[in-house]
Design an enzyme around this catalytic site. Structure first.
Site, PDB file in Angstrom:
ATOM      1  CB  SER A  47      -0.948   0.012   1.207  1.00  0.00           C
ATOM      2  OG  SER A  47      -0.224  -0.163   2.411  1.00  0.00           O
ATOM      3  CG  ASP A 344      -3.210   5.984   6.523  1.00  0.00           C
ATOM      4  OD1 ASP A 344      -2.042   5.731   6.884  1.00  0.00           O
ATOM      5  OD2 ASP A 344      -3.757   5.399   5.567  1.00  0.00           O
ATOM      6  CG  HIS A 347      -0.354   4.063   4.247  1.00  0.00           C
ATOM      7  ND1 HIS A 347      -1.611   3.721   4.711  1.00  0.00           N
ATOM      8  CD2 HIS A 347       0.173   2.944   3.701  1.00  0.00           C
ATOM      9  CE1 HIS A 347      -1.834   2.438   4.438  1.00  0.00           C
ATOM     10  NE2 HIS A 347      -0.763   1.944   3.829  1.00  0.00           N
TER      11      HIS A 347
END
Length: 379
Positions: A47, A344, A347
């Site tokens: 991600s 977040d 990340h």
């Protein structure tokens, strides 16, 4: 032959010639792009660099809801599936190296030949080196699957450019960027619900052995498909992310020792692996990106980089550091998004990504060896 028939035949021939000219021009543009050093970025990983592949299948790991992407100008601030407020490290590196467009997600059903000439993004939120990694999300693309997908792209390049030109393009004008390994710890070995059995049966040494051996095979497989220029990021300080600080109720300047220790243990083995591959795979260059030290420096010295927090998520909810619930429509969001290291609970923000990416592109041997990414491109 009547004049009407002759006229129709001429028009038909004219259309055919026009089609051939347009096709030849398009193919020529692809070939010229490859010969002028622009090349392609082929991006693999998790991600941290996913550009939207997880949008195209059912999974619990998604970033296709607002306010993700709020600062991504190419989409007008709409979510694209990137797990940040703007550009990923992969996006920024591509820009810095002269890529005219971002690498398009492989699973985008409308991907064109011209887009492929700029590169393809195979990364997937929740993905890891080990196939079992990320099973808590139900679906994700492991590295093995991502390489399967590159094999499809590799064959398509042969059809687009011809076998000889495509091989030259992949070997000499393309960079293979791989950012993977964090999930193998966070969403596999360290995840109590899923991995208790694995941890009972495997010591950290044994688990890391499995990771390294699996990764060796994956990199060798890409080599057989003509990949030659690689940049491999090591695992960052995963014990310092807002999620870990929140669930372990740490002070702002504390990190989870076990998570960081595992990352450093793996990173040492990864560095040895890349040295081994540089020695044993003729014509290949494996660049080692020391992401751990880069990110730790930003976290530790955040104020020197212009940030006001390296412990709290800009977008998220739960606990002192907003580190439990991922960013979404119902979570809170900070106003000064470029003042937070983390977007977040997991990340980095676009602002942090820019700092990290630029140091990888033009940095010195303290952060990237045996050369930086601009030098790798020009190799």
């Amino acid at each position: 032959m009547s004049k009407k028939t002759m006229g129709a035949s001429a028009r038909s021939s004219g259309v055919m010639i026009l089609i051939l000219v347009v096709f030849s021009s398009s193919l020529g543009a692809l070939v010229r792009g490859a010969s002028q050093g622009l090349g392609a970025s082929f991006i693999f990983g998790d991600s941290l660099v996913d550009a939207g592949n997880n949008n195209y299948f059912s999974t619990l790991s998604k970033a296709d809801m607002k306010p993700n992407g709020i600062d991504f100008k190419a989409s007008g601030g709409n979510p694209t599936g990137r797990y940040t407020n703007g550009k990923t490290i992969g996006d920024i590196i591509g820009e810095e190296l002269g890529q005219p467009n971002f690498a398009v997600p492989f699973l985008n059903p409308n991907i064109t030949d011209r887009q492929i000439s700029n590169g393809v993004n195979f990364a997937s939120g929740g993905g890891g080196i080990m196939n079992a990694t990320g099973s808590i999300f139900v679906n994700r693309l492991s590295m093995d699957i991502q390489i399967d997908y590159f094999n499809i792209t590799r064959k398509r390049l042969d059809r687009i450019m011809g076998a000889s030109q495509a091989r030259d393009y992949v070997m000499k004008r393309s960079i293979f960027s791989i950012t993977v390994g964090s999930n193998d710890f966070l969403n596999n070995y360290l995840l109590p619900v899923v991995s208790t059995g694995a941890r009972i049966s495997q010591t950290p040494d044994a688990f890391i052995d499995d990771m390294v051996n699996h990764f060796r095979g994956q990199l060798a497989r890409l080599y057989t498909m003509d990949a030659r220029k690689f940049v491999i990021g090591n695992v960052g300080p995963i014990g310092c992310i807002p999620y870990q600080k929140t669930i372990n109720q740490l002070d702002a300047n504390q990190c989870v020792d076990l998570a960081n220790k595992l990352a450093l243990q793996y990173n040492a083995r990864l560095k040895d692996l890349l040295t081994e591959l540089n020695e044993n795979l003729p014509g290949a260059t494996f660049v080692h990106a020391n992401v751990y030290d880069l990110v730790m420096d930003v976290i530790t010295n955040y104020d020197k980089y212009g940030f006001k927090s390296s412990s709290k998520a800009c977008c998220g909810s739960g606990g002192q550091y907003q580190g439990i619930i991922p960013c979404g429509p119902t979570t809170s969001m900070c106003q000064e998004r470029d003042k937070y290291v983390f977007w977040d609970p997991y990340h980095p923000s676009q602002a942090a990504n820019i700092i990290i990416a630029k140091k990888l592109v033009d940095g010195d041997p303290r952060v990237i060896t045996p050369m930086n990414l601009r030098q790798l491109r020009d190799l």
